[in-house]
Design an enzyme around this catalytic site. Structure first.
Site, mmCIF file in Angstrom:
data_model
loop_
_atom_site.group_PDB
_atom_site.id
_atom_site.type_symbol
_atom_site.label_atom_id
_atom_site.label_comp_id
_atom_site.label_asym_id
_atom_site.label_seq_id
_atom_site.Cartn_x
_atom_site.Cartn_y
_atom_site.Cartn_z
ATOM 1 N N GLU A 187 10.995 -34.213 65.365
ATOM 2 C CA GLU A 187 10.010 -35.307 65.317
ATOM 3 C C GLU A 187 10.356 -36.315 66.433
ATOM 4 O O GLU A 187 11.539 -36.540 66.710
ATOM 5 C CB GLU A 187 10.145 -35.988 63.943
ATOM 6 N N ASN A 241 2.056 -40.595 64.474
ATOM 7 C CA ASN A 241 3.284 -39.803 64.602
ATOM 8 C C ASN A 241 2.809 -38.341 64.585
ATOM 9 O O ASN A 241 2.399 -37.830 63.542
ATOM 10 C CB ASN A 241 4.210 -40.123 63.424
ATOM 11 N N LYS A 266 1.194 -37.038 61.197
ATOM 12 C CA LYS A 266 1.995 -37.217 59.973
ATOM 13 C C LYS A 266 1.227 -37.989 58.899
ATOM 14 O O LYS A 266 0.724 -39.096 59.155
ATOM 15 C CB LYS A 266 3.290 -37.941 60.327
ATOM 16 N N GLU A 326 7.926 -47.145 60.174
ATOM 17 C CA GLU A 326 6.860 -46.174 60.494
ATOM 18 C C GLU A 326 5.489 -46.685 60.083
ATOM 19 O O GLU A 326 4.496 -46.398 60.732
ATOM 20 C CB GLU A 326 7.150 -44.822 59.835
ATOM 21 N N CYS A 342 8.815 -34.432 59.188
ATOM 22 C CA CYS A 342 9.892 -35.144 58.491
ATOM 23 C C CYS A 342 9.620 -35.389 57.008
ATOM 24 O O CYS A 342 9.664 -34.486 56.209
ATOM 25 C CB CYS A 342 10.226 -36.439 59.218
ATOM 26 N N ASN A 369 13.780 -36.801 61.662
ATOM 27 C CA ASN A 369 14.816 -37.786 62.015
ATOM 28 C C ASN A 369 15.232 -38.406 60.695
ATOM 29 O O ASN A 369 14.531 -39.283 60.175
ATOM 30 C CB ASN A 369 14.241 -38.935 62.850
HETATM 31 N N1 CDT Z 1 11.355 -39.924 59.811
HETATM 32 C C1 CDT Z 1 11.292 -39.794 58.470
HETATM 33 O O1 CDT Z 1 10.247 -39.473 57.929
HETATM 34 N N2 CDT Z 1 12.411 -40.053 57.767
HETATM 35 C C2 CDT Z 1 12.466 -40.019 56.328
HETATM 36 C C3 CDT Z 1 13.484 -40.971 55.832
HETATM 37 C C4 CDT Z 1 12.914 -42.274 55.656
HETATM 38 S S1 CDT Z 1 13.998 -43.408 54.925
HETATM 39 C C5 CDT Z 1 13.005 -44.797 54.792
HETATM 40 C C6 CDT Z 1 12.806 -38.649 55.769
HETATM 41 O O2 CDT Z 1 12.149 -38.236 54.815
HETATM 42 O O3 CDT Z 1 13.708 -38.008 56.234
#
Ligand code: CDT
Length: 331
Positions: free
Chosen positions: A47, A115, A132, A151, A183, A208
């Site tokens: 991502e 995203n 996303k 985000e 993600c 990420n």
């Molecule tokens: N980038 C992303 O979606 N990260 C989320 C963690 C968010 S924590 C507020 C994940 O699900 O990995």
């Protein structure tokens, strides 16, 4: 003849805030070359692969953050990726921050931020685009957090649904039913099932994920972070009889750790390859797509066994509601 496709997860180590796209693209080019040498036909990047995970930084005025986004693909900075995939005959998944000038739900054309991930064919054409849907985090600066996760400030909720397309991949051109998640989407069974209902065979997914819970309001043991990620991906693949390629951006980025553990998962829910570093790393696996048949025709034969008449709440309700309270009729 079996329908086998060789896929590579191209995990990226950290990309620092101070580093430009040329640094990320240079590293991605090396991974593409190695993927080609190892016989891969499909390569999956994380991502937001071209920059640091910038939603950890607060920006008051979003226009000041435009430099984190791509206004077009390819661009001068990303053209070398397109040249490489043409040279090697590779199909890739690329995650990036997108600025699009397009009409919103009211029909007003304006600058919109998503995203986004795309699957790109060896000739540079975009096969499929996804934006996303499940944006985690918050839109305003959160004082209780150790690190921001903005985000919901930087992106609108994706407006393309969860599309699946059958397309030829790599130089050999085997037709594969392709879908994408980004993600946090991997934690939502609804997203996987919408892909499964379109007979997805290969789910490509970049992430990420912070190695520690930065919310600071409760306790989550560090070792469970990876477990939760893998549980979600393995069950998504098993319950929808598909392969998954889940690829991390990993390591200490801008001082904060992202976990790696990129994995390739088969339709039985087994991990068939896993990254072991928190750096640039390539893992490769042969995926025999015929394996999708067993689940699809037996335990998860949707046609035979799904009961949508009992699932109304899934689409009618967003938040959970408290159940009725049972009381004994006699004391
Ligand atoms: N980038 C992303 O979606 N990260 C989320 C963690 C968010 S924590 C507020 C994940 O699900 O990995």
């Amino acid at each position: 003849m079996s329908r086998t496709v060789t896929v590579a997860a191209a995990q990226l180590g950290p990309i620092q805030k101070s580093e430009g796209r040329e640094v990320a693209v240079g590293r991605m080019l090396r991974l593409l070359e190695r993927a080609h040498q190892r016989g891969a036909e499909v390569v999956v990047f994380p991502e937001l692969a071209l920059t640091t995970f910038f939603p950890r930084w607060y920006t008051e005025n979003l226009d000041d953050a435009d430099h984190w986004y791509e206004q077009s693909l390819p661009s001068p900075a990303t053209q070398p990726l397109f040249d490489a995939i043409r040279r090697y005959g590779l199909t890739i998944y690329l995650g990036y921050a997108e600025i699009a000038h397009e009409a919103d739900e009211q029909g007003v054309v304006r600058k919109r931020r998503f995203n986004t991930s795309v699957i790109i064919a060896p000739n540079g054409e975009v096969i499929l685009k996804y934006r996303k849907v499940h944006l985690p985090g918050h839109a305003e600066f959160a004082t209780h957090r150790k690190v921001q996760h903005l985000e919901k400030r930087y992106f609108e909720v994706g407006n393309l649904g969860f599309p699946v397309v059958r397309a030829p991949v790599g130089r050999a051109g085997l037709d594969v039913n392709l879908g994408m998640l980004i993600c946090n989407d991997r934690r939502w069974p609804e997203a996987w099932r919408v892909l499964g209902l379109q007979q997805v065979e290969l789910v490509l997914l970049g992430y990420n994920t912070p190695a520690v819970n930065q919310d600071n309001r409760g306790f989550e043991a560090h070792h469970l972070r990876v477990l939760h990620s893998q549980l979600a991906i393995q069950s998504g693949c098993y319950q929808n009889a598909c392969f998954g390629v889940a690829v991390a951006k990993a390591g200490k980025e801008d001082g904060f750790e992202l976990f790696g553990h990129s994995i390739i998962v088969n339709p039985q829910g087994e991990i068939i390859a896993m990254a072991t570093t928190w750096d640039d790393e390539l893992i490769v696996a042969d995926c025999n797509l015929d394996m999708c048949e067993l689940g699809r025709t037996t335990i998860f034969n949707f046609e035979k066994h799904r009961r949508p008449e009992a699932y109304g709440r899934i689409v009618e309700q967003v938040g959970s509601s408290a159940p009725p309270v049972w009381k004994p009729s006699k004391s």
